[in-house]
Design an enzyme around this catalytic site. Structure first.
Site, PDB file in Angstrom:
ATOM      1  CB  THR A 134       3.892   9.397   4.096  1.00  0.00           C
ATOM      2  OG1 THR A 134       3.180  10.088   3.069  1.00  0.00           O
ATOM      3  CG2 THR A 134       3.929  10.259   5.345  1.00  0.00           C
ATOM      4  CG  ASN A 163       3.868  16.323  -5.620  1.00  0.00           C
ATOM      5  OD1 ASN A 163       5.041  16.631  -5.390  1.00  0.00           O
ATOM      6  ND2 ASN A 163       2.873  16.807  -4.906  1.00  0.00           N
ATOM      7  CD  GLN A 191       3.619  11.717  -8.292  1.00  0.00           C
ATOM      8  OE1 GLN A 191       3.295  11.050  -9.279  1.00  0.00           O
ATOM      9  NE2 GLN A 191       2.746  12.025  -7.338  1.00  0.00           N
ATOM     10  CB  SER A 205       4.213   5.553  -3.145  1.00  0.00           C
ATOM     11  OG  SER A 205       2.924   5.312  -2.680  1.00  0.00           O
ATOM     12  CG  HIS A 231      -1.041   5.267  -3.690  1.00  0.00           C
ATOM     13  ND1 HIS A 231      -1.767   6.383  -4.025  1.00  0.00           N
ATOM     14  CD2 HIS A 231      -0.139   5.680  -2.772  1.00  0.00           C
ATOM     15  CE1 HIS A 231      -1.322   7.426  -3.323  1.00  0.00           C
ATOM     16  NE2 HIS A 231      -0.335   7.009  -2.559  1.00  0.00           N
ATOM     17  CB  THR A 266       2.993  -8.838  10.713  1.00  0.00           C
ATOM     18  OG1 THR A 266       3.215  -9.302  12.044  1.00  0.00           O
ATOM     19  CG2 THR A 266       2.590  -9.991   9.817  1.00  0.00           C
ATOM     20  CB  CYS A 283      -9.699  23.143   1.087  1.00  0.00           C
ATOM     21  SG  CYS A 283     -10.479  23.538  -0.440  1.00  0.00           S
TER      22      CYS A 283
HETATM   23  N1  PLP Z   1       6.056  12.252  -2.330  1.00  0.00           N
HETATM   24  C1  PLP Z   1       5.422  12.643  -3.443  1.00  0.00           C
HETATM   25  C2  PLP Z   1       6.193  13.370  -4.509  1.00  0.00           C
HETATM   26  C3  PLP Z   1       4.060  12.383  -3.598  1.00  0.00           C
HETATM   27  O1  PLP Z   1       3.439  12.797  -4.713  1.00  0.00           O
HETATM   28  C4  PLP Z   1       3.364  11.711  -2.564  1.00  0.00           C
HETATM   29  C5  PLP Z   1       1.914  11.486  -2.652  1.00  0.00           C
HETATM   30  O2  PLP Z   1       1.176  12.283  -3.201  1.00  0.00           O
HETATM   31  C6  PLP Z   1       4.081  11.297  -1.428  1.00  0.00           C
HETATM   32  C7  PLP Z   1       5.421  11.578  -1.355  1.00  0.00           C
HETATM   33  C8  PLP Z   1       3.408  10.511  -0.330  1.00  0.00           C
HETATM   34  O3  PLP Z   1       3.165   9.194  -0.786  1.00  0.00           O
HETATM   35  P1  PLP Z   1       2.209   8.178  -0.042  1.00  0.00           P
HETATM   36  O4  PLP Z   1       0.822   8.529  -0.433  1.00  0.00           O
HETATM   37  O5  PLP Z   1       2.611   6.824  -0.561  1.00  0.00           O
HETATM   38  O6  PLP Z   1       2.456   8.290   1.415  1.00  0.00           O
END
Ligand code: PLP
Length: 394
Positions: free
Chosen positions: A78, A157, A185, A205, A207, A243, A330
């Site tokens: 993000t 995603n 993704q 990202s 995670h 930092t 939702c």
């Molecule tokens: N872009 C895509 C295609 C995603 O699937 C996601 C998270 O679901 C994001 C951006 C946002 O990533 P983050 O959770 O690292 O901010």
């Protein structure tokens, strides 16, 4: 069979992944023992942390085919997307104020673009075809003399559709338009090479690839001008102050390194399991639509719509035993059908009755067998209930 399966079965790896234990082990020393400030301390603590951050930068750079100096650490996709889209818009507005993106982007891109359009930028939101694809020709058709940026996601995603990124990026490069891709993704799942693919800006990202939450990177091609979005100490070449999150950065580096080494075996293994799940549900149940492109898609994702069920009952009937999601959101008052599925032309009703299955590193064949059985039973039950409710209403 169910004895070998731990319930609930997690098939929501596109939402987030667990941290791989090898990633966790790599991070651990950097919380308590090796806690130095990587950016600002000249003593041994700082130097140790800095060297580890340098290694992580190399690991990320290697995954996406670039040099370490072009990697900017962020708190996740993000933030990377905000820096890329808003930063590029601000830095290049003297040339023009037109931006191109497309309808099924993640909200991070769409919302940045909406904010920019409120500030006087003109944004073209390209429609997709029925599989969620845009083409290089679509992009070329939208480019104008005042176009400064094009942002098209690598892989979606919700449906896993993979865009023709190299063709689009090349078309933008040839016309002097900066190209950003949200590879959240795709990175670690598909081969990515920012040099061969002509990419100027790329977000990923931690995670989503077995690294820690709250971590990510923006690749910024050497010489690309961006206005930083976080002012402060001028870290990260002036692109992102603050930092450095050393343990998190070590985690992203280790996650990238693992994904690069595992990709060639992991992707076909998951594709085979995904295909089994999809085929058995499609053939076994009938009236099941596969959403997105079957040819150009991520290996571990399938998104299915089940006709003849009340979509509002679908997820609550499943998630105790199978952790999956739908793209429906939702809001405080109601459910909103997935904008991605609606962009593909699905009706509201079918969009509600859809499930995204995203498999991951730990998914086993026994889990897939369990999920096939469970989903088949639930859909049959919901179809019978829905049929009875319709019969009663007439
Ligand atoms: N872009 C895509 C295609 C995603 O699937 C996601 C998270 O679901 C994001 C951006 C946002 O990533 P983050 O959770 O690292 O901010």
């Amino acid at each position: 069979m169910s004895q070998r399966v731990q319930i609930p079965v997690y098939l929501d790896f596109n939402a987030t992944t667990p941290v791989d234990i090898r990633v966790f082990d790599a991070m651990q020393p950097y919380f308590v023992e090796l806690f130095g400030n990587a950016a600002s301390s000249s003593h041994g603590f700082g130097i140790q942390a800095r060297e580890a951050v340098d290694t992580a930068r190399q690991q990320v750079a290697r995954l996406i085919g670039t040099t370490p100096s072009e990697i900017v650490w962020t708190s996740g996709s993000t933030e990377s997307i905000n820096l890329a889209v808003k930063g590029a818009a601000d830095a290049h507005q003297a040339k023009g104020r037109h931006i191109i993106t497309q309808a099924t982007e993640h909200k991070a891109v769409l919302d940045c673009c909406k904010i920019l359009s409120n500030q006087g930028f003109d944004v073209t939101f390209l429609p997709t075809d029925g599989e969620g694809l845009v083409s290089a020709d679509d992009v070329v058709g939208a480019i104008r003399p005042d176009t400064i940026l094009c942002s098209i996601m690598w892989a979606n995603n919700e449906i896993g559709t993979v865009q023709p990124i190299r063709e689009i990026a090349l078309a933008c490069r040839a016309r002097g338009v900066l190209f950003h891709t949200d590879a959240t993704q795709a990175a670690g799942k598909l081969p990515v090479n920012v040099v061969e693919d002509s990419i100027d800006l790329l977000s990923l990202s931690g995670h989503k690839m077995y690294g820690p939450k709250g971590t990510g990177i923006l690749y910024v091609r050497k010489g690309t001008k961006l206005t930083c979005q976080l002012d402060g100490g001028g870290h990260e070449g002036g692109f992102r102050s603050g930092t450095l999150n050393v343990p998190g950065i070590i985690g992203v580096g280790a996650a990238c390194d693992l994904s690069r080494r595992l990709m060639a075996t992991e992707s076909p293994r998951l594709a085979a399991l995904r295909d089994k799940l999809e085929q058995e549900l499609v053939l076994g149940l009938g009236e099941v639509t596969v959403n997105g492109s079957r040819e150009n898609r991520l290996p571990h994702v399938t998104n299915l719509s089940f006709a003849g069920v009340n979509g509002l009952e679908l997820l609550p009937s499943i998630t105790d035993e199978v952790a999956v999601s739908s793209g429906s959101a939702c809001t405080s008052a109601s459910m909103e059908a997935s904008y991605v599925l609606k962009a593909l032309g699905r009706s509201e009703e079918l969009a509600y009755a859809s499930i995204r299955f995203s498999l991951g590193r730990k998914t086993t064949e026994a889990e897939i067998d369990f999920v096939i059985e469970k989903i088949t039973g639930v859909i049959q039950m919901l179809r019978a209930r829905h049929g009875a409710a319709l019969a009663q209403a007439t």
